[in-house]
Design an enzyme around this catalytic site. Structure first.
Site, short mmCIF file in Angstrom:
data_model
loop_
_atom_site.label_atom_id
_atom_site.label_comp_id
_atom_site.label_asym_id
_atom_site.label_seq_id
_atom_site.Cartn_x
_atom_site.Cartn_y
_atom_site.Cartn_z
N ARG A 217 0.79 -1.24 0.00
CA ARG A 217 0.00 0.00 0.00
C ARG A 217 0.82 1.28 0.00
NH1 ARG A 217 -2.29 -3.23 3.63
NH2 ARG A 217 -3.66 -4.70 2.60
N THR B 201 2.01 -5.84 4.09
CA THR B 201 1.32 -5.24 2.95
C THR B 201 1.08 -3.75 3.17
OG1 THR B 201 -0.84 -5.78 3.90
CG2 THR B 201 0.11 -7.39 2.36
N GLU C 71 -4.97 -14.78 9.01
CA GLU C 71 -5.67 -15.94 8.47
C GLU C 71 -4.80 -17.20 8.57
OE1 GLU C 71 -6.59 -12.78 7.03
OE2 GLU C 71 -8.23 -13.40 8.31
N ASN D 266 -8.39 -8.87 12.89
CA ASN D 266 -9.24 -9.94 13.36
C ASN D 266 -8.49 -10.93 14.24
OD1 ASN D 266 -8.35 -10.67 10.35
ND2 ASN D 266 -8.48 -12.58 11.50
N ASP E 245 -14.13 -12.40 11.59
CA ASP E 245 -13.10 -11.69 10.82
C ASP E 245 -13.40 -10.20 10.70
OD1 ASP E 245 -10.80 -11.29 9.27
OD2 ASP E 245 -11.78 -11.82 7.39
N ASN F 8 -13.47 -2.38 3.55
CA ASN F 8 -12.22 -3.11 3.75
C ASN F 8 -11.06 -2.12 3.86
OD1 ASN F 8 -10.12 -5.19 3.61
ND2 ASN F 8 -11.80 -6.55 3.08
N MET G 246 4.27 -20.76 -7.33
CA MET G 246 3.51 -21.96 -6.93
C MET G 246 4.43 -22.84 -6.10
SD MET G 246 0.90 -24.02 -6.96
CE MET G 246 0.71 -25.77 -6.63
CA CA Z 1 -8.73 -11.10 8.11
#
Ligand code: CA
Length: 726
Positions: free
Chosen positions: A155, A200, A218, A295, A340, A427, A689
């Site tokens: 950001r 981030t 998460e 969260n 969350d 968000n 990946m």
């Molecule tokens: Ca979250």
């Protein structure tokens, strides 16, 4: 078993689911001819506390993430205004070197613009001409991306002294020379290298310390905020947002106190979460740094804190002493978070007249759907009104400051529809406060979530450990036609730009923005509000009425945040575009059918400019035959279960890409022969990946392939296609 619901129940959730210390940063030197020749040459080259705290004295600059320490995101510039904005045109553009989600807020100092791409790349441009001055690549190993819940986004940067600061997705913090991009220092902000820590958010520099949090709630991590000396990178203080294992001893009395609000073995099951992945604000007069806390991890209280408890400081706004990081006050928006509901959303500091009295306030519209106004000296709750539909709580009790939960809202043994869902009513997209209209402009959205317990307690490293069925959150019924998928998304994930009157506690106007919310928001003294959307628009609205006064079609989705600056007497508006983030990964089943083109690019506008974007040649590709034999239903169901645990949060529900990562169904014919080398051995690790050999067997990988083939066959039957760049 969760896969049962993926097939049989219409279950879906919207998205993932955050002074005068002029000498403290070393010895500033007046720099190059390039900056000296800019209009802001009157400003000293070194960025310092006085320059940021007196931002309105140099309104042409944008020196910190929210322009000011109060994070209003309001530009006092008015040469571009509601009377002439129709003449706004493209001055220059620059293609960014990354192709994942772009969530940056550019900064502008001394005629130079500093922008981030995904992963933590930084680019510096001449703010007038667009000439690229330098490019910093943090060289993140691409398979580290698996630790990011919601794409490898970034950001923005911070400025201080002669340095630029950026966090890369792998948790490192980098200090770069502002003129050359050369590395001054680099440190690892992670407290260990075994948990899935990411960065981030944009750093802020407060009193010579670089403030940075992390993401990962998460993935089972313990949240914290660190302050590093801007000159050396030495750790000055660290504030943990949730307590650790009592057996290890508490760091301080605050940790001992907040541990009493937790039950069970929270340090094992999810590790608490509470990551501070996005928002900070600073009040120099009070010397308070405000932290937006995320969260709880895992999301589900039944595993995380089974005997209840508020679980401080999850989902809270916490004020700490800016010099020491010591706790001062907190306000918890969602006690005992079960859904969350982060409070990492943008916080704005301003002065409002409430009940005839001027109050220094902090405002936030967190995921949970309430708009909060707090006294920022004490944390006293002044108002809490719903700005979007909310079913989890009836209201906030103004006596206790606590939400009054709706009956049964924690009963998630069976699938439960709760509004908002994990993506929230708002968000990370920044709001803006315009002191002239008195409105806060919110990138808001309708949001709902289907919560279904999945009470596993084994560690699932690098994948979501939220203790809800991911399938319930991100999949759509196999039988659902494409047009119904689009209609469902348009109805259930409808975004809007909302003007909110924080004194009256009610909406002033709203303008539709299509799927999900619009981008971050800028308002200006020209009675304008600027915002982009995922459908390829960048628009200027009348700040008073919401009317669209100007729109540019920008060839792809816009999520990031616009700014305005002035150089040589010319006002500019800058926005970065680039699709990605949480909408593009787990929620591919919802966003994929919209066929959004993804172009990562910086766009800069001024009045009367006539530059044009290059023509993008596109074509429609039908979903091809995959050439594999249909597997028995039992194998498909096993594959569905494994896919939803290990693959869905990146590759999308129903094996459908949202348009940023490759759609596995479209490429199955070419991927199928090398499937186990890719999935098990990591043949594509350099592309991002990772190898799954520690988690899956070769046989399981092939069972997942059978499920992807099943979804490809169904998608072909639905007539799915993709817009591709030629
Ligand atoms: Ca979250």
């Amino acid at each position: 078993m969760s896969f049962r619901f993926a097939r049989c129940v219409f279950v879906f959730a919207t998205i993932c689911l955050c002074g005068l210390l002029t000498s403290c940063a070393g010895s500033p030197t007046e720099s190059s001819a390039a900056s000296a020749s800019s209009a802001s040459a009157a400003a000293p080259s070194s960025v310092n506390a006085a320059r940021i705290e007196n931002a309105d004295a140099t309104p042409g600059e944008w020196l910190t993430h929210g322009r000011t320490y109060g994070e209003e995101r309001f530009s006092p510039l008015e040469k571009i205004n509601d009377a002439n904005v129709s003449q706004l045109g493209l001055a220059w553009y620059a293609d960014l070197p990354t192709r994942r989600g772009v969530e940056t807020t550019p900064l502008m100092a001394n005629g130079k613009l500093f922008v981030t791409g995904s992963w933590g790349h930084v680019l510096a441009y001449d703010a007038r001409t667009g000439e690229q001055l330098w490019h910093f690549d943090p060289q993140v190993p691409k398979d580290y991306g698996v630790h990011a819940c919601c794409d490898v986004v970034n950001r923005g940067v911070a400025l201080w002294g002669q340095n630029v600061y950026v966090g890369s997705i792998d948790g490192r913090l980098h200090a770069l020379d502002r003129d050359s991009g050369a590395v001054v220092w680099q440190i690892d902000t992670r407290i260990n290298d075994t948990d899935s820590y990411t960065i981030t958010g944009a750093p802020r520099v407060v009193k010579g310390n670089v403030i940075i949090g992390n993401g990962g709630a998460e993935m089972a991590v313990r949240g914290y905020v660190s302050a590093y000396d801007a000159s050396t990178g030495a750790l000055v203080w660290r504030f943990y947002t949730v307590p650790g294992n009592p057996a290890d001893g508490f760091e301080d009395a605050t940790q001992e106190w907040i541990a009493k609000t937790w039950t069970g073995q929270w340090w094992k099951n999810g590790k608490g979460g509470g990551t501070a992945w996005d928002s900070f604000a600073f009040d120099p007069a009070l010397n308070l740094l405000y932290i937006g806390v995320g969260n709880a991890a895992s999301w589900n209280t039944k595993v995380r804190s089974p005997e209840g408890g508020d679980n401080l400081f999850v989902s809270s706004i916490v004020a700490v002493n800016a010099d020491t990081g010591e706790y001062v006050w907190h306000y918890q928006t969602t006690p005992g978070d079960h859904w969350d509901y982060t409070a990492t959303q943008h916080m704005i500091l301003t002065e409002l007249e409430i009940a005839g009295k001027k109050r220094d306030v902090l405002m936030q519209a967190p995921k949970n759907g309430f708009f909060y106004v707090l006294d920022r000296k004490t944390g006293e709750l002044l108002s809490a009104e719903k700005f979007m539909p909310v079913t989890w709580a009836t209201h906030v009790d103004m006596e206790t400051g606590r939400p009054v939960e709706a009956p049964g809202v924690r009963d998630t043994e069976e699938v439960k529809l709760i509004i908002p869902g994990p993506s929230g009513s708002h968000n990370w997209h920044p709001m803006s406060f315009n002191p002239e209209t008195g409105y806060v402009y919110i990138p808001a959205k309708v949001s709902s979530g289907f919560y279904l317990d999945d009470l596993f307690t084994e560690r699932r490293k690098t994948i979501w450990t939220v203790n809800y069925s991911v399938a319930s959150m991100v999949t759509l019924p196999d039988e659902m036609p494409v047009e119904d998928r689009k209609a469902f998304a348009n109805q259930e994930v409808a975004g809007m730009l909302m003007a909110w009157d924080p004194v009256a506690g009610r909406e002033a106007w709203r303008m539709p923005k299509g799927l999900y919310s619009g981008s971050g928001v800028l308002s200006t003294a020209g009675n304008l509000v600027f915002q982009g959307d995922l459908h390829g628009n960048f628009s200027a609205h009348d700040a008073t009425t919401g009317e669209v006064l100007w729109n540019d079609a920008v060839q792809g989705g816009v999520m990031a945040s616009p700014i305005s600056y002035e150089v040589d007497g010319e006002q500019y508006v800058a926005i970065a575009q680039g699709y990605g983030g949480e909408t593009s990964l787990p929620f591919g089943a919802v966003t994929g059918p919209f066929n959004m083109v993804n172009i990562s690019r910086l766009l800069v506008y001024k009045l009367g400019a006539k530059s044009e974007l290059p023509i993008v040649e596109t074509a429609i590709q039908d979903l091809p035959e995959h050439g594999l034999a249909a597997a028995p239903a039992e194998e498909v169901e096993k594959g569905r279960e494994l896919y939803n645990i290990y693959c869905a949060v990146c590759h999308g529900g129903n094996a459908t890409s949202g348009g940023v990562l490759p759609d596995l169904r479209f490429r199955l014919r070419e991927l199928a022969p090398a499937w186990t080398q890719i999935v098990i051995d990591g043949a594509f690790a350099a592309n991002g990946m990772p190898a799954w050999k520690d988690f899956l067997t070769t046989e399981e990988a092939l069972v997942i392939r059978s499920y992807v083939a099943h979804e490809a066959t169904l998608g072909r039957g639905r007539g799915e296609n993709r817009l591709i760049k030629k």
